[in-house]
Design an enzyme around this catalytic site. Sequence first.
Site, short mmCIF file in Angstrom:
data_model
loop_
_atom_site.label_atom_id
_atom_site.label_comp_id
_atom_site.label_asym_id
_atom_site.label_seq_id
_atom_site.Cartn_x
_atom_site.Cartn_y
_atom_site.Cartn_z
N GLU A 1 0.82 -1.22 0.00
CA GLU A 1 0.00 0.00 0.00
C GLU A 1 0.85 1.26 0.00
OE1 GLU A 1 -0.64 -2.55 1.97
OE2 GLU A 1 -2.71 -3.17 1.61
N MET B 1 24.57 8.97 1.38
CA MET B 1 24.36 10.23 2.09
C MET B 1 24.69 10.08 3.57
SD MET B 1 23.67 13.35 1.84
CE MET B 1 22.56 14.11 0.68
N LYS C 1 -17.25 -0.76 6.98
CA LYS C 1 -17.76 -1.68 5.96
C LYS C 1 -19.28 -1.63 5.86
CE LYS C 1 -17.10 -6.32 4.16
NZ LYS C 1 -16.46 -7.62 4.38
N PHE D 1 -10.76 -7.61 14.27
CA PHE D 1 -9.76 -8.02 13.28
C PHE D 1 -9.50 -6.88 12.30
CE2 PHE D 1 -8.79 -10.14 9.14
CZ PHE D 1 -7.53 -10.59 9.49
N GLN D 2 -8.25 -6.58 12.11
CA GLN D 2 -7.81 -5.51 11.19
C GLN D 2 -8.44 -4.16 11.51
OE1 GLN D 2 -7.98 -7.15 7.14
NE2 GLN D 2 -5.90 -7.87 7.49
C1 LIG Z 1 12.58 5.78 4.88
C2 LIG Z 1 13.88 6.41 5.22
N1 LIG Z 1 14.72 5.80 6.09
C3 LIG Z 1 15.91 6.36 6.39
C4 LIG Z 1 16.30 7.56 5.83
C5 LIG Z 1 17.65 8.18 6.19
N2 LIG Z 1 18.51 8.23 4.98
C6 LIG Z 1 18.61 9.36 4.24
S1 LIG Z 1 19.57 9.13 2.88
C7 LIG Z 1 19.90 7.54 3.31
C8 LIG Z 1 20.76 6.67 2.44
C9 LIG Z 1 20.18 6.49 1.09
O1 LIG Z 1 20.96 5.54 0.37
P1 LIG Z 1 20.74 5.39 -1.19
O2 LIG Z 1 19.31 5.28 -1.50
O3 LIG Z 1 21.60 4.30 -1.68
O4 LIG Z 1 21.20 6.79 -1.74
P2 LIG Z 1 22.68 7.39 -1.85
O5 LIG Z 1 22.82 8.40 -0.76
O6 LIG Z 1 23.64 6.26 -1.68
O7 LIG Z 1 22.73 7.99 -3.20
C10 LIG Z 1 19.25 7.21 4.51
C11 LIG Z 1 19.36 5.89 5.16
C12 LIG Z 1 15.37 8.16 4.95
N3 LIG Z 1 15.63 9.33 4.38
N4 LIG Z 1 14.20 7.56 4.65
#
Ligand SMILES: Cc1ncc(C[n+]2csc(CCOP(=O)(O)OP(=O)(O)O)c2C)c(N)n1
Lengths: 622, 84
Positions: A79, A514, A191, A141-142
């Site tokens: 979802e 990042m 529902k 449920f749910q």
């Molecule tokens: C749902 C979620 N969990 C954690 C983060 C924290 N976070 C920001 S950037 C990142 C790394 C992203 O890695 P990738 O998608 O490989 O991108 P890159 O920076 O390597 O280009 C994380 C863990 C986030 N922004 N969103």
Amino acid sequence: MNAQPLKAEIAADHHPLAGQPMTGAEVIVQVLADEGVSVMFGYSGGAILPVYDALFRYNAEHPGEGGVEPMPLIVPANEQGAGFMAAGYARASGKVGVAVVTSGPGATNMVTPVRDSMADSVPLVVICGQVARASIGSDAFQEAPISNIMGACAKHVFLVTDPGRLEVTLRTAFEIARSGRPGPVVIDVPKDVQNAALNFRGEGRLPIPGYRARLQTVQSAHVSDAECATFFAALEQSKRPLIYAGGGLIASGASAALRAFVDDFGLPVTTTLMGLGAFDTTDSLALHMLGMHGTAYANYAVDDCDFMLTLGARFDDRVAGVPDKFAPTAKFIAQIDIDPAEIGKVKPVHWHHNGDLRLTLDRLRQYGTRHGFRPRQDGRYATWHAQIAELKRAHAMNYDRDSAMIQPYAVIEAINRITQGRAVISTGVGQHQMWAAQYFDFREPRHWLSSGSMGTMGFGLPAAIGAQFARPDAVVIDIDGDSSIRMNIGELETVTTYGLPVKVVVLNNVGDGMVRQWQKLFFKGRFASSDKSLHRKDFIKAAQADGFEWAKRLENKDELSKTIIDFLAFDGPAFLEVMIDPDAGVYPMVGPGASYAQMITGDCIASRQQVAESEAARDDMF
Amino acid sequence: MRHTLSILLQNEAGALVRVAGLFAARSHNIDSLTVAATNDPAISQLTLVVHGDEDTLEQILRQTRKLIDVLDVITLSLVGDTVA
Ligand SMILES: Cc1ncc(C[n+]2csc(CCOP(=O)(O)OP(=O)(O)O)c2C)c(N)n1
Ligand SMILES: [Mg+2]
């Protein structure tokens, strides 16, 4: 507090189906059809089955040309995917995105896209099934307390307890989602309400007099002559005016108004991440993006400007990390926004207007022109324009072009050379998102789809799917990260199931790039949980397993441009994994707690001053 | 500074929770809250006592006015300058 009668209400002569007996579920489907919904996204389950069945019957009974369904329901893997598809659809089209899910887990999986859409002001209507009224509060449920959960995340949430109000509630949900500052509206429908025997009315909305009255005030707010005079008196004094435009400009459809304003008055424009595309980034007066990872020339122009016009932007911490030091030499800051709560929220402004951006920009332009404000003709900004051109030349974006490794920037540049700023680009969150924002051109609004405020990894792929439904003929490219794409990788199969020509690029730096960049800067290079070199996934096999005929890994720099040409030319879904330099960083960077003057520009972009990198304060905020 | 706010609210499912939730989500402590019926059964009146400086108060007032079921928000009085 008198509600203005709405046009639709006065004009609605008679709906052809008015008076017809319908179930609640049929009413829902009919209102969706009346609202012009042409696609929706969702996953079925016990508590929403009546609606799914009514939709199935509606589509069977109303075939379009060639037997196509008038309101196809697109089924994701999860979802959350449906929510981001609806959001991608809404961001790319400007229309309300619609998602329909079941109760409990179906609805809670929808929380992230709803919050994400709230934070980025994206109009959604989300219909959730709920347990029957008699079971609410019994730990059935749910069952999940969706109105409580979503109430904290959405623009508004309705729990329909009176079947007689179902129809008007739905119509009102669309009105709320798209009006004012747009946002997501959730409708929780038990529902038994879906199964209730009703008579369709074909008209009517809920009375929401407070909201409508406030909206009316804002939408009709006129900038008085005196206010215009104050604005232009300040602008007359200015030698270095700058426009700082945000996502509000796109949401309000004010891009053309901004274009006309700049054509007449010659103010340079920088935009936020959310505002990319609001102003053609290839224009000589465009400074591309500002902020934490903005271009050096945009950030320097912010430091240099003496007048700032803020349009649908909110000085958030990725732009004005230190509000006091943001635009430090601006003697006059003006702000126009539809949301009264954003005016002066972060930084005090000298002049503001709480109203519609398009109307306000047109009004100011006409006033200025009528009162002889002709900066283009009298050449008063010639020096400033030359300074802007010089900033853009001297501090242009750049990277190590001689590196033996594939540089991510080069990948984006190669794609951009072919798409020329006309492709619809979605992203995950991380370095790849910032590189895409920095190195792509955006010639028009609604071509840049990215989770700005929430920064939700996993956004890119489902958003691209939704965007492709909104723009079937457009080139839609998801620029993703190896970690971000994992979050909703199940949606690769959705791409091929529906035969969408979505192009997926994974910039693989073997981990959370990042996060590593911050760990290098602020945690002495201890890469806690951000390295994925032990991870085993073969992305190419994964894409192939999900039906991608074109799925390739690019590892050799010499093959870059040929591969990209081939990839984009493929007629159908295509998946490209690029093994990039794992140490590539995002520059420039204004660290947390730092001012623009302290911006780090890296090895390849010229800085205006030498800054000790370590000065940037350590910060918890990610 | 203590402030007394009066909020007129449409009597909808969850409306009270949304007001209280907004204050909590934006780190505002509610010192006291009373809910009263009005002569219109579709409308209730909330009276809240909160504390905070003028700017924070102004911002929470503006945010409260964005809630769909809120009809009106007024600041009734400023009582004293001590934090409760
Ligand atoms: C749902 C979620 N969990 C954690 C983060 C924290 N976070 C920001 S950037 C990142 C790394 C992203 O890695 P990738 O998608 O490989 O991108 P890159 O920076 O390597 O280009 C994380 C863990 C986030 N922004 N969103
Ligand atoms: Mg990565």
